[in-house]
Write an enzyme that holds these catalytic residues in place. Structure first.
Site: not given
Length: 179
Positions: A8, A10
């Site tokens: 992922d 952020d």
């Protein structure tokens, strides 16, 4: 078939909701988290493919244009190159949250499409995220999962949990080498 680590963006690769930055809607707001460059370099050196899979609902909501998102991703790649670290590909969902698309995590389509494109063995691969939708997407794709988070005791069913990507690297390499 190849092994991969899906990251992922952020909260795993870059800061978000910190004192320095709230959301990353501009390249100037993009700051690598401590140890990320060297961590991705270690994965590169081990011959493991590294992908980013990220929900970017800010595009669908009108907070940033897709061209700005591309600029942010170019800055991410440039920042990683300072560590001689590279990403093999970046997949993102630009749809609004709750739009019902199949690509937005917790759905697994981003991982499945990358797996098909790059001939990835998903059960031998790992999804690393900082929120429950990341873990659910990894599980739906058939990957092992890691929750990277400092503020929760709930692992959302992840196979492992670490405070940062950097802290997770020994576990990832152990899993990848054994498999």
């Amino acid at each position: 078939m190849k092994k991969a680590v899906f990251l992922d963006r952020d909260g795993v690769i870059n800061e978000v909701l910190t004192r320095r930055v709230k959301f990353v809607n501009n390249p100037k707001d993009f700051h690598l988290m401590k140890g990320v460059g060297t961590s991705i370099k270690l994965l590169n050196d081990a011959g493991i493919l590294v992908f980013v899979v990220t929900n970017q609902g800010g595009v669908g909501l009108g907070y940033l244009k897709e061209t700005m998102l591309q600029s942010i991703h170019e800055k991410m790649k440039k920042d990683l190159l300072k560590y001689n670290a590279t990403l093999d590909d970046i997949a993102y969902c630009a749809h609004k949250p709750n739009q019902g698309c199949l690509c937005r995590k917790p759905e697994a389509n981003m991982l499945l499409q990358l797996a098909e494109k790059y001939h990835i063995d998903l059960p031998l691969s790992i999804m690393v995220g900082d929120r429950e939708p990341d873990i659910k997407a990894g599980k739906k794709a058939g990957c092992k999962t890691i929750l990277v988070h400092q503020r929760t005791s709930d692992c959302f069913g992840a196979d492992a949990s670490f405070p940062s990507l950097h802290d997770a690297i020994p576990w990832i390499l152990e899993q990848m080498i054994e498999a």
